[in-house]
Design a protein around this motif. Structure first.
Motif, PDB file in Angstrom:
ATOM      1  N   ALA A  49      26.422   3.755 -36.834  1.00  0.00           N
ATOM      2  CA  ALA A  49      26.576   4.092 -35.416  1.00  0.00           C
ATOM      3  C   ALA A  49      27.073   2.920 -34.576  1.00  0.00           C
ATOM      4  O   ALA A  49      27.711   3.121 -33.546  1.00  0.00           O
ATOM      5  CB  ALA A  49      25.248   4.604 -34.857  1.00  0.00           C
ATOM      6  N   ASP A  50      26.779   1.693 -35.008  1.00  0.00           N
ATOM      7  CA  ASP A  50      27.146   0.521 -34.220  1.00  0.00           C
ATOM      8  C   ASP A  50      28.450  -0.137 -34.632  1.00  0.00           C
ATOM      9  O   ASP A  50      28.926  -1.037 -33.962  1.00  0.00           O
ATOM     10  CB  ASP A  50      26.029  -0.522 -34.291  1.00  0.00           C
ATOM     11  N   GLY A  51      29.032   0.298 -35.750  1.00  0.00           N
ATOM     12  CA  GLY A  51      30.265  -0.351 -36.147  1.00  0.00           C
ATOM     13  C   GLY A  51      30.735   0.041 -37.524  1.00  0.00           C
ATOM     14  O   GLY A  51      30.187   0.943 -38.168  1.00  0.00           O
ATOM     15  N   SER A  68      30.842  -1.560 -28.228  1.00  0.00           N
ATOM     16  CA  SER A  68      30.687  -2.304 -26.991  1.00  0.00           C
ATOM     17  C   SER A  68      30.745  -1.298 -25.852  1.00  0.00           C
ATOM     18  O   SER A  68      31.819  -0.805 -25.504  1.00  0.00           O
ATOM     19  CB  SER A  68      31.795  -3.347 -26.832  1.00  0.00           C
ATOM     20  N   GLU A  69      29.577  -0.971 -25.311  1.00  0.00           N
ATOM     21  CA  GLU A  69      29.489   0.055 -24.262  1.00  0.00           C
ATOM     22  C   GLU A  69      30.362  -0.271 -23.053  1.00  0.00           C
ATOM     23  O   GLU A  69      30.928   0.604 -22.446  1.00  0.00           O
ATOM     24  CB  GLU A  69      28.030   0.244 -23.824  1.00  0.00           C
ATOM     25  N   GLY A  70      30.483  -1.544 -22.708  1.00  0.00           N
ATOM     26  CA  GLY A  70      31.264  -1.924 -21.538  1.00  0.00           C
ATOM     27  C   GLY A  70      32.670  -2.399 -21.860  1.00  0.00           C
ATOM     28  O   GLY A  70      33.290  -3.104 -21.063  1.00  0.00           O
ATOM     29  N   PHE A  71      33.191  -2.025 -23.012  1.00  0.00           N
ATOM     30  CA  PHE A  71      34.498  -2.506 -23.449  1.00  0.00           C
ATOM     31  C   PHE A  71      35.587  -2.175 -22.433  1.00  0.00           C
ATOM     32  O   PHE A  71      35.710  -1.039 -21.973  1.00  0.00           O
ATOM     33  CB  PHE A  71      34.863  -1.910 -24.808  1.00  0.00           C
ATOM     34  N   VAL A  72      36.376  -3.188 -22.098  1.00  0.00           N
ATOM     35  CA  VAL A  72      37.542  -3.038 -21.224  1.00  0.00           C
ATOM     36  C   VAL A  72      38.734  -3.554 -22.021  1.00  0.00           C
ATOM     37  O   VAL A  72      38.757  -4.721 -22.412  1.00  0.00           O
ATOM     38  CB  VAL A  72      37.393  -3.851 -19.921  1.00  0.00           C
ATOM     39  N   PRO A  73      39.711  -2.686 -22.306  1.00  0.00           N
ATOM     40  CA  PRO A  73      40.858  -3.155 -23.100  1.00  0.00           C
ATOM     41  C   PRO A  73      41.638  -4.244 -22.375  1.00  0.00           C
ATOM     42  O   PRO A  73      41.784  -4.212 -21.149  1.00  0.00           O
ATOM     43  CB  PRO A  73      41.736  -1.909 -23.258  1.00  0.00           C
ATOM     44  N   PRO A  74      42.137  -5.225 -23.120  1.00  0.00           N
ATOM     45  CA  PRO A  74      42.964  -6.263 -22.504  1.00  0.00           C
ATOM     46  C   PRO A  74      44.317  -5.695 -22.103  1.00  0.00           C
ATOM     47  O   PRO A  74      44.768  -4.694 -22.655  1.00  0.00           O
ATOM     48  CB  PRO A  74      43.114  -7.306 -23.617  1.00  0.00           C
TER      49      PRO A  74
END
Length: 158
Positions: A49-51, A68-74
């Motif tokens: 579930a985590d990876g 990563s719950e807060g993932f923001v793509p570069p």
């Protein structure tokens, strides 16, 4: 490195303890692992579930993917005040057009900005930039250079 065993040709590859890798964050790490496994022809050897992690047919390197719950793509290319790319993956190919078509069919998209003729910058399904490149010189690995260095093309072709 201290604390790591050296390579032992008698130990089965998956039982070794000298693995190294690069880990990418994503909102859906298992989907991203499936993308890279299909793109590269690598095997998924871990998935929860985590990876997840994918490995090539030989060697002890891997690509890992973690939730990563807060993932923001570069953003590529970089823009002031936006999430910057801090690294990218390079993959050498012999047929750039076919490799790009394959990546796009799997869910990647071509970046708008393409600084070199022998390199294509793509974004994986999570938005991570990666490069597919054709080696134009005798240098081999690393000839793609820095994805945001337009002078690399001149150096590779001279």
């Amino acid at each position: 490195m201290n604390g790591r065993p050296g390579p032992d040709p008698h130990t089965p590859r998956l039982a070794r303890h000298d693995w190294w890798g690069v880990v990418l964050e994503a909102l859906d790490p298992r989907a991203l692992a499936r993308f890279y496994a299909e793109l590269l022809g690598w095997e998924i050897v871990k998935e929860d579930a985590d990876g997840a992690a994918v490995v090539p047919p030989e060697g002890v390197g891997y690509l890992g993917f973690q939730l990563s719950e807060g993932f923001v793509p570069p953003l590529w290319p970089a823009r002031e005040g936006a999430q910057r790319m801090t690294m990218h993956l390079d993959f050498e190919v012999v047929d750039l057009r076919a490799a790009v078509a394959h990546a796009v069919a799997l869910g990647a998209r071509e970046a708008e900005h393409q600084p070199q003729t022998n390199v294509r910058v793509l974004l994986d399904p999570a938005g991570h930039p990666f490069c597919l490149y054709v080696d134009t010189g005798a240098g081999g690995a690393g000839d793609a250079g820095n994805a945001d260095d337009a002078d690399t093309e001149k150096a590779a072709s001279s």
